[in-house]
Design an enzyme around this catalytic site. Structure first.
Site, PDB file in Angstrom:
ATOM      1  N   ASP A  27      -6.705  54.278 -14.416  1.00  0.00           N
ATOM      2  CA  ASP A  27      -6.564  53.185 -15.371  1.00  0.00           C
ATOM      3  C   ASP A  27      -7.612  52.063 -15.189  1.00  0.00           C
ATOM      4  O   ASP A  27      -7.501  51.076 -16.029  1.00  0.00           O
ATOM      5  CB  ASP A  27      -5.032  52.394 -15.374  1.00  0.00           C
ATOM      6  CG  ASP A  27      -4.798  51.654 -14.043  1.00  0.00           C
ATOM      7  OD1 ASP A  27      -5.788  51.733 -13.145  1.00  0.00           O
ATOM      8  OD2 ASP A  27      -3.721  50.901 -14.091  1.00  0.00           O
ATOM      9  N   ASP A 100      -1.662  36.725   0.834  1.00  0.00           N
ATOM     10  CA  ASP A 100      -1.837  35.699   0.065  1.00  0.00           C
ATOM     11  C   ASP A 100      -0.740  34.956  -0.397  1.00  0.00           C
ATOM     12  O   ASP A 100       0.341  35.503  -0.699  1.00  0.00           O
ATOM     13  CB  ASP A 100      -2.722  35.952  -1.111  1.00  0.00           C
ATOM     14  CG  ASP A 100      -3.642  35.037  -1.518  1.00  0.00           C
ATOM     15  OD1 ASP A 100      -3.457  33.730  -1.399  1.00  0.00           O
ATOM     16  OD2 ASP A 100      -4.876  35.238  -1.734  1.00  0.00           O
ATOM     17  N   ASP A 204      -3.214  29.677  -0.317  1.00  0.00           N
ATOM     18  CA  ASP A 204      -3.913  29.317  -1.352  1.00  0.00           C
ATOM     19  C   ASP A 204      -3.638  27.725  -1.615  1.00  0.00           C
ATOM     20  O   ASP A 204      -2.727  27.265  -1.696  1.00  0.00           O
ATOM     21  CB  ASP A 204      -3.238  29.885  -2.853  1.00  0.00           C
ATOM     22  CG  ASP A 204      -4.400  29.688  -3.979  1.00  0.00           C
ATOM     23  OD1 ASP A 204      -5.516  30.017  -3.832  1.00  0.00           O
ATOM     24  OD2 ASP A 204      -3.911  29.286  -5.011  1.00  0.00           O
ATOM     25  N   GLU A 260      -6.436  27.636   2.522  1.00  0.00           N
ATOM     26  CA  GLU A 260      -7.476  27.228   1.826  1.00  0.00           C
ATOM     27  C   GLU A 260      -7.356  25.743   1.602  1.00  0.00           C
ATOM     28  O   GLU A 260      -6.457  25.085   0.791  1.00  0.00           O
ATOM     29  CB  GLU A 260      -7.287  27.978   0.444  1.00  0.00           C
ATOM     30  CG  GLU A 260      -8.815  27.829  -0.163  1.00  0.00           C
ATOM     31  CD  GLU A 260      -8.791  28.118  -1.758  1.00  0.00           C
ATOM     32  OE1 GLU A 260      -9.708  28.448  -2.441  1.00  0.00           O
ATOM     33  OE2 GLU A 260      -7.494  28.083  -2.157  1.00  0.00           O
ATOM     34  N   HIS A 332     -13.602  35.942  -2.905  1.00  0.00           N
ATOM     35  CA  HIS A 332     -13.615  36.407  -4.277  1.00  0.00           C
ATOM     36  C   HIS A 332     -13.675  35.340  -5.404  1.00  0.00           C
ATOM     37  O   HIS A 332     -13.514  35.476  -6.549  1.00  0.00           O
ATOM     38  CB  HIS A 332     -12.030  36.932  -4.602  1.00  0.00           C
ATOM     39  CG  HIS A 332     -10.887  35.733  -4.236  1.00  0.00           C
ATOM     40  ND1 HIS A 332     -10.791  35.059  -3.145  1.00  0.00           N
ATOM     41  CD2 HIS A 332     -10.104  35.036  -5.159  1.00  0.00           C
ATOM     42  CE1 HIS A 332      -9.978  34.118  -3.284  1.00  0.00           C
ATOM     43  NE2 HIS A 332      -9.429  34.056  -4.564  1.00  0.00           N
ATOM     44  N   ASP A 333     -14.081  34.056  -4.931  1.00  0.00           N
ATOM     45  CA  ASP A 333     -14.277  32.857  -5.695  1.00  0.00           C
ATOM     46  C   ASP A 333     -15.859  32.475  -5.720  1.00  0.00           C
ATOM     47  O   ASP A 333     -16.391  31.572  -6.243  1.00  0.00           O
ATOM     48  CB  ASP A 333     -13.582  31.866  -5.207  1.00  0.00           C
ATOM     49  CG  ASP A 333     -11.822  31.599  -5.558  1.00  0.00           C
ATOM     50  OD1 ASP A 333     -11.654  32.491  -6.328  1.00  0.00           O
ATOM     51  OD2 ASP A 333     -11.417  30.994  -4.868  1.00  0.00           O
TER      52      ASP A 333
HETATM   53  O1  ISL Z   1     -13.578  28.679  -7.253  1.00  0.00           O
HETATM   54  C1  ISL Z   1     -13.735  27.653  -7.021  1.00  0.00           C
HETATM   55  C2  ISL Z   1     -14.971  27.090  -6.482  1.00  0.00           C
HETATM   56  O2  ISL Z   1     -16.042  28.101  -6.660  1.00  0.00           O
HETATM   57  C3  ISL Z   1     -12.531  26.768  -6.677  1.00  0.00           C
HETATM   58  O3  ISL Z   1     -12.616  25.702  -7.646  1.00  0.00           O
HETATM   59  C4  ISL Z   1     -11.190  27.408  -6.751  1.00  0.00           C
HETATM   60  O4  ISL Z   1     -10.731  27.331  -8.004  1.00  0.00           O
HETATM   61  C5  ISL Z   1     -10.207  26.574  -5.640  1.00  0.00           C
HETATM   62  O5  ISL Z   1     -10.994  26.575  -4.489  1.00  0.00           O
HETATM   63  C6  ISL Z   1      -8.907  27.142  -5.493  1.00  0.00           C
HETATM   64  O6  ISL Z   1      -9.218  28.501  -5.178  1.00  0.00           O
HETATM   65  C7  ISL Z   1      -7.944  29.489  -5.128  1.00  0.00           C
HETATM   66  O7  ISL Z   1      -6.885  28.815  -5.949  1.00  0.00           O
HETATM   67  C8  ISL Z   1      -7.146  29.065  -7.355  1.00  0.00           C
HETATM   68  C9  ISL Z   1      -7.438  30.653  -7.607  1.00  0.00           C
HETATM   69  O8  ISL Z   1      -7.782  30.891  -8.870  1.00  0.00           O
HETATM   70  C10 ISL Z   1      -8.654  30.939  -6.846  1.00  0.00           C
HETATM   71  O9  ISL Z   1      -8.899  32.291  -7.116  1.00  0.00           O
HETATM   72  C11 ISL Z   1      -8.113  30.691  -5.282  1.00  0.00           C
HETATM   73  O10 ISL Z   1      -8.915  31.167  -4.229  1.00  0.00           O
HETATM   74  C12 ISL Z   1      -5.638  28.942  -7.937  1.00  0.00           C
HETATM   75  O11 ISL Z   1      -4.713  29.577  -7.612  1.00  0.00           O
HETATM   76 CA    CA Z   2      -4.836  51.858 -10.885  1.00  0.00          CA
END
Ligand code: ISL
Ligand code: CA
Length: 588
Positions: A27, A100, A204, A260, A332-333
């Protein structure tokens, strides 16, 4: 120096983004059975734990960071039975699983919020943060807070004529940690997962759960929304909540927690991680990631300064001396480090500069030089970061040296942060949209989320289907796991050795850190050693520059003082006195 032995100090943790790791059913979306198919790979890599980005039920407004049911699995990812199988399979191979934990907010589709918004006297109303506004137009919000993802941090809700707070998207309402019933529900949920046998949580934005009393306006000179972490990050109440959570969920267990915690000073970091305080085992400090962000925040990209980066490194290594810390080049950010902290393109152009302009084979020569330098720099960066003091986190794809994605158009973006930013900038007219897109190419989160590159078959072996949810990087034919598996000089082969060393060498885990060249603009060199066994320590010497650099006199002396056994190197032929572009030496 604080050196209690802990499994999470002796484990390299692999950050796995399930949506982009391996699709098992065609998918186009990675899933839990896909991870199961790749267990051999993870075992061979040698890591001892995996952190899974959110796999809970979610409408995916923010790719799983908007949870609608904490005790169920996202439809696209599979079932709870798949998860149980994955947990058992990992444990059978000696790999721990870190989940997470997203409890600053839920999805607006979570049952608590569905209830909460029904009426002011609903039993779940106080699970969230509601306030009256001055009206319902922009500017009438309860305060002037800006959100991470939208201009205002408030959304008006017609049914009860009040606003709810969301530091992230409108579909991510913030939970009210002042409410003891909410806290109780969160701890029950955490214990439910721990009882299943998971080994810890990555929490998070955990330092945002307590907001300042009274939700005061952010300081501003006029109208408009203000991004004001001073009112919602690291509030005094946070420490009470974390200590309570620690007692209620971690006492009597051998589980770990990493928070985080953006916007944290070294003082706050020390407090959060001090083992005496019983709050967090370690944090993700954001100082090293923010080094190329200017005044205006992440989208205002400024050139990378190694000297400034090293200053921040020293600060946080100092914190780690008495507590602990985390080491990571990306997640991932974040964009890919090879596209961010070194300039491969400039180095490759310099490498072929002696070819006449327009000469035959110019493109092939550039490609070959680029590939050599990419491999060399990936190893250098890997050692530079992961041989410092702290727990190493390797984000998927780092171990093969993946690069940023050359997105062709804004339509290819999938991340809410980039999409919302782009749309807001478009409203400004002129060249704002184009500038925004250029920033997104450099810093956008989608760079990290392109599918894992397994081999050179269609879609890099990520999916058997017709189209993955996020485009595959076109470089997958040369950069992929299968190719590097066969090559003893590959980035992958190097990472395996690095991981083994980091997990088993006493000095690499528990040694102190000392910067040997704080002032140098191009070289990063440090020593790791246990005070009680200095002879077992080692030196790490890295050339971050794409040009050759002489070995400074002080370094030469430090090298001579050691026996000179080369533990790691990334070039075939070495010159004692000169470091090649991106050269690495690790010497015992
Ligand atoms: O991505 C960022 C900086 O490049 C940050 O602003 C980020 O959004 C922040 O550090 C928080 O991140 C976490 O919480 C967010 C989520 O979108 C992110 O993927 C996560 O790592 C909200 O849950
Ligand atoms: Ca799949």
């Amino acid at each position: 120096m604080h050196n209690d032995r802990k499994w999470w100090k002796e484990s390299v943790i692999y950050q796995l983004y399930p949506r982009s790791f391996q699709d098992s059913n065609g998918d186009g979306i990675g899933d839990l059975r896909g991870i199961l198919q790749r267990m051999d790979y993870l075992e061979q890599l040698g890591i001892r734990a995996i952190w899974l980005n959110p796999i809970y039920k979610s409408p995916n407004d923010d790719m799983g960071y908007d949870i609608s049911d904490y005790r169920d699995i996202m439809d696209e990812f599979g079932t709870m039975a798949d998860f149980d199988e994955l947990l058992a399979a990992a444990h059978a191979r000696g790999i721990r699983i870190i989940m997470d934990l997203v409890v600053n907010h839920t999805s607006d589709e979570h049952a608590w919020f569905v209830e909460a918004r029904k009426s002011k006297d609903n039993p779940y109303r106080d699970f969230y943060i509601w306030r009256k506004g001055k009206g319902k137009e922009p500017g009438d919000e309860p305060n002037n807070w800006a959100s991470f993802f939208t201009p205002s941090a408030w959304t008006y809700d017609e049914a009860t004529d009040e606003y709810y707070l969301h530091l992230f998207s409108q579909k991510q309402p913030d939970l009210n940690w002042e409410n003891p019933r909410l806290r109780e529900e969160v701890y029950r949920m955490m214990n439910w997962w721990m009882d299943k046998g998971i080994d810890g949580f990555r929490m998070d934005v955990i330092n945002l759960i307590a907001k300042e009393e009274g939700l005061p306006d952010g300081a501003s000179s006029g109208a408009g929304y203000v991004f004001c972490p001073e009112h919602f990050a690291n509030q005094e109440k946070l420490h009470d909540h974390l200590q309570e959570m620690r007692r209620r969920c971690f006492d009597g267990r051998d589980a770990m927690c990493v928070g985080e915690t953006p916007f944290s000073s070294p003082e706050t970091g020390s407090r959060l991680m001090d083992p005496e305080n019983r709050e967090l085992d370690m944090i993700f400090q954001d100082a090293l990631m923010e080094v190329d962000s200017g005044e205006g925040g992440k989208w205002n990209v400024i050139p990378f300064s190694l000297k400034e980066w090293k200053r921040r490194v020293r600060t946080w290594q100092q914190v780690a001396e008495n507590t602990w810390g985390s080491l990571f080049w990306s997640n991932h950010d974040q964009p890919r480090p090879l596209s961010r902290f070194v300039d491969l393109d400039a180095a490759a152009r310099a490498a072929i500069a002696n070819l006449p302009e327009g000469a035959q084979g110019q493109d092939a020569a550039y490609a070959a030089a680029f590939e050599t330098l990419r491999t060399r720099a990936a190893k250098m960066l890997g050692a530079a970061m992961h041989l410092m003091r702290g727990t190493s986190y390797i984000f998927q794809g780092e171990e093969i040296g993946m690069l940023n994605m050359p997105f062709a158009s804004p339509e290819d973006l999938r991340d809410i942060e980039s999409i919302n930013f782009y749309n807001e900038e478009c409203k400004k007219g002129g060249d704002a949209a184009e500038k925004a897109f250029q920033s997104i190419l450099k810093k956008g989160r989608d760079n990290a989320r392109t599918p894992m590159q397994w081999d050179d078959s269609a879609f890099a072996g990520f999916t058997m289907g017709s189209e993955p949810w996020e485009k595959v990087n076109p470089n997958y034919q040369s950069i992929n796991v299968a190719r590097q598996m066969e090559d003893p000089d590959s980035v992958l082969a190097f990472y395996r050795q690095l991981i083994r060393f980091k997990q088993t060498d006493e000095a690499a885990v528990y040694g102190a850190f000392r910067d040997l060249l704080p002032e140098d603009e191009d070289l990063f060199a440090y020593e790791r050693a246990l005070p009680e066994a200095p002879q077992d320590g080692f030196l790490v010497i890295c050339n971050f520059s794409g040009a050759a650099k002489p070995v400074p006199e002080t370094l030469r002396e430090a090298v001579l003082a050691r026996g000179g056994e080369m533990l790691f190197s990334n070039v075939k032929e070495r010159d004692e006195d000169v470091l090649q572009p991106f050269e690495l030496r690790v010497i015992r």
